[in-house]
Scaffold this motif. Structure first.
Motif, short mmCIF file in Angstrom:
data_model
loop_
_atom_site.label_atom_id
_atom_site.label_comp_id
_atom_site.label_asym_id
_atom_site.label_seq_id
_atom_site.Cartn_x
_atom_site.Cartn_y
_atom_site.Cartn_z
N PHE A 13 0.85 -1.19 0.00
CA PHE A 13 0.00 0.00 0.00
C PHE A 13 0.88 1.23 0.00
O PHE A 13 1.82 1.31 0.79
CB PHE A 13 -0.91 0.03 1.23
N VAL A 15 1.60 4.73 1.12
CA VAL A 15 1.21 5.63 2.20
C VAL A 15 2.18 6.80 2.16
O VAL A 15 3.33 6.66 2.54
CB VAL A 15 1.25 4.93 3.58
N ALA A 22 1.99 -5.20 3.19
CA ALA A 22 0.93 -5.90 3.94
C ALA A 22 1.01 -7.41 3.75
O ALA A 22 0.76 -8.17 4.67
CB ALA A 22 -0.44 -5.38 3.52
N GLU A 41 -3.60 -12.97 14.04
CA GLU A 41 -4.14 -11.82 14.75
C GLU A 41 -4.46 -10.69 13.79
O GLU A 41 -4.05 -10.70 12.63
CB GLU A 41 -3.09 -11.29 15.74
N SER A 42 -5.12 -9.70 14.32
CA SER A 42 -5.49 -8.52 13.55
C SER A 42 -4.24 -7.84 12.98
O SER A 42 -3.23 -7.73 13.66
CB SER A 42 -6.23 -7.58 14.49
N GLY A 43 -4.31 -7.44 11.72
CA GLY A 43 -3.19 -6.73 11.09
C GLY A 43 -2.20 -7.63 10.38
O GLY A 43 -1.19 -7.17 9.87
N CYS A 44 -2.49 -8.93 10.30
CA CYS A 44 -1.53 -9.88 9.70
C CYS A 44 -1.63 -9.96 8.18
O CYS A 44 -0.80 -10.59 7.54
CB CYS A 44 -1.73 -11.26 10.30
N GLY A 45 -2.67 -9.38 7.60
CA GLY A 45 -2.79 -9.39 6.14
C GLY A 45 -3.85 -10.34 5.61
O GLY A 45 -3.90 -10.62 4.41
N LYS A 46 -4.72 -10.83 6.49
CA LYS A 46 -5.74 -11.80 6.07
C LYS A 46 -6.79 -11.15 5.16
O LYS A 46 -7.08 -11.66 4.09
CB LYS A 46 -6.44 -12.40 7.31
N SER A 47 -7.34 -10.03 5.62
CA SER A 47 -8.43 -9.40 4.85
C SER A 47 -7.94 -8.90 3.51
O SER A 47 -8.62 -9.08 2.49
CB SER A 47 -9.04 -8.24 5.62
N VAL A 48 -6.75 -8.28 3.48
CA VAL A 48 -6.27 -7.76 2.20
C VAL A 48 -6.04 -8.91 1.21
O VAL A 48 -6.22 -8.75 0.01
CB VAL A 48 -5.01 -6.85 2.33
N PRO A 283 3.34 -2.75 10.19
CA PRO A 283 4.01 -3.22 8.97
C PRO A 283 5.20 -2.36 8.53
O PRO A 283 6.06 -2.83 7.78
CB PRO A 283 2.91 -3.23 7.92
N1 ADP Z 1 -5.68 0.93 2.37
C1 ADP Z 1 -4.61 0.65 3.14
N2 ADP Z 1 -3.59 1.52 3.23
C2 ADP Z 1 -2.51 1.24 4.00
N3 ADP Z 1 -2.35 0.12 4.71
C3 ADP Z 1 -3.34 -0.77 4.66
C4 ADP Z 1 -4.54 -0.58 3.89
N4 ADP Z 1 -5.33 -1.65 4.04
C5 ADP Z 1 -4.66 -2.49 4.88
N5 ADP Z 1 -3.48 -1.97 5.25
C6 ADP Z 1 -2.49 -2.58 6.14
O1 ADP Z 1 -2.29 -3.92 5.77
C7 ADP Z 1 -2.08 -4.73 6.91
C8 ADP Z 1 -2.96 -5.94 6.85
O2 ADP Z 1 -4.30 -5.56 7.03
P1 ADP Z 1 -5.51 -6.59 7.07
O3 ADP Z 1 -5.42 -7.51 5.92
O4 ADP Z 1 -6.75 -5.78 7.19
O5 ADP Z 1 -5.25 -7.40 8.40
P2 ADP Z 1 -6.14 -8.54 9.06
O6 ADP Z 1 -7.33 -8.78 8.21
O7 ADP Z 1 -5.23 -9.72 9.17
O8 ADP Z 1 -6.51 -8.01 10.40
C9 ADP Z 1 -2.36 -3.86 8.11
O9 ADP Z 1 -1.16 -3.54 8.71
C10 ADP Z 1 -3.04 -2.65 7.56
O10 ADP Z 1 -2.67 -1.51 8.29
#
Ligand code: ADP
Ligand code: MG
Length: 331
Positions: A13, A15, A22, A41-48, A283
């Motif tokens: 991403f 920034v 990520a 855990e939260s922030g590990c990159g699962k959702s992205v 990250p």
């Molecule tokens: N649009 C974005 N811009 C910058 N960083 C992002 C964005 N979306 C996600 N991230 C970063 O990517 C990392 C993984 O996020 P995410 O996949 O949401 O984690 P999880 O689902 O495992 O909790 C996080 O550190 C988050 O801050």
């Protein structure tokens, strides 16, 4: 046969003038009819990662690369997801791949009735007339266990509980029997008492419609209920993978052990491990060596100095840890 096969997925991403890494080179595959979980855990990159499968990121800020990113549709056609246009993705979404999310409210239109929103799926994708679409909507509402569907169809989202809204989202996502269902923390926002019912419904729908499932969760308890195989993800990398049985009964990575320790009632089955201290590193601020090194009770100088590779034990069992994998020791 794989429905989804991803090799060396990287998601960055932008920034400001910098990049957040990520996801850093992840391999994931989901077989036909298989139920696979990504846990961490939260922030590990699962959702992205899940969003990338549906091609729901926009560039900028997201930059996605992979050596392979292949989805195979019902008719056996392989699709290179990274090469697809938005119009091509519109044709795949709902009919071939669908996703449900943590908070159903954000995906329902507050000024349209539940019935109208379900009808749209059938009108848009199946080209049905409104009356026929409504018959299908009511049928779908019955399939996902909505009591009094005719009455509910006339209501607006705010008149439904969180659990009922998630049932509606599951109805929408599964009404066209997609090949792959991605569920991102589908029960995290719900009351504990109805979480099990929603998981049960997802399992039922997958079996009935012969869908493969990619389950994204922070909760190994959910993994135990829902998946055949699991990827443990930490700071954008896979740190351990194997069957759910292997991961739950003989976890090897200290991070996996720590996650298992958080499942209620697992204490007797696995050697107790110390609580994981600190949080997932930001990250932009990952440790130099192993990303888990600053939280790990077994960390050595080697762990602090160098990132361990994901060691392949064969049969889909992989572990990224110097301490646990003798073959990785530098002699
Ligand atoms: N649009 C974005 N811009 C910058 N960083 C992002 C964005 N979306 C996600 N991230 C970063 O990517 C990392 C993984 O996020 P995410 O996949 O949401 O984690 P999880 O689902 O495992 O909790 C996080 O550190 C988050 O801050
Ligand atoms: Mg998430």
């Amino acid at each position: 046969m794989n429905v989804l096969e991803i090799k060396n997925l990287k998601i960055l991403f932008r920034v400001g003038d910098d990049f957040v890494r990520a996801v850093e080179g992840v391999d994931i595959h989901v077989g036909e009819g298989e139920r696979v979980a990504i846990v961490g855990e939260s922030g590990c990159g699962k959702s992205v990662t899940g969003l990338a499968c549906m091609k729901l990121h926009t560039t900028p800020p997201a930059y996605i690369t992979a050596d392979k990113f292949e989805f195979v549709s019902h008719d056996g056609t392989p699709h290179d997801i990274l090469a697809k246009t938005e119009n091509e993705m519109l044709a795949l979404r709902a009919e071939e791949m669908a996703m449900i999310f943590q908070d159903p409210s954000t995906f329902l239109n507050p000024v349209m009735t539940i019935g109208e929103q379900l009808d749209e799926v059938f009108i848009y994708h199946m080209h049905m007339k409104p009356k026929e679409a409504r018959r299908h909507s009511i049928e779908m509402m019955k399939k996902v266990g909505i009591p009094d569907p005719e009455m509910r169809a006339g209501q607006y989202p705010h008149e439904l509980s969180g659990g009922l809204k998630q049932r509606i989202l599951i109805a929408m996502a599964t009404s066209l029997s997609p090949r792959l269902l991605i569920a991102d923390e589908p029960t995290t926002a719900l009351d504990v008492t109805i979480q099990a019912q929603i998981l049960q419904l997802i399992t039922e729908r997958c079996e009935k419609e012969k869908m493969s499932l990619l389950m994204i969760t922070h909760d190994l308890g959910v993994v135990r209920e829902m998946a055949d195989r699991v990827y443990v993800m930490y700071c954008g990398k896979i740190v351990e993978e194997g069957t759910v049985d292997e991961i739950l009964t003989s976890p090897r990575h200290p991070y996996t052990k720590a996650l298992i320790d958080t499942i209620p009632g697992m204490e007797e089955k696995v050697d107790r491990f110390v609580q994981i201290p600190h949080n997932v590193p930001h990250p932009m601020n990952k440790p130099a060596g192993c990303y888990f090194s600053n939280r790990c009770a077994y960390c050595t100088d080697l762990c602090r100095a160098k990132q361990p590779p994901l060691f392949d034990r064969g049969n889909g069992r992989k572990i990224r840890c110097y301490y646990e994998v003798e073959e990785l020791w530098e002699k």
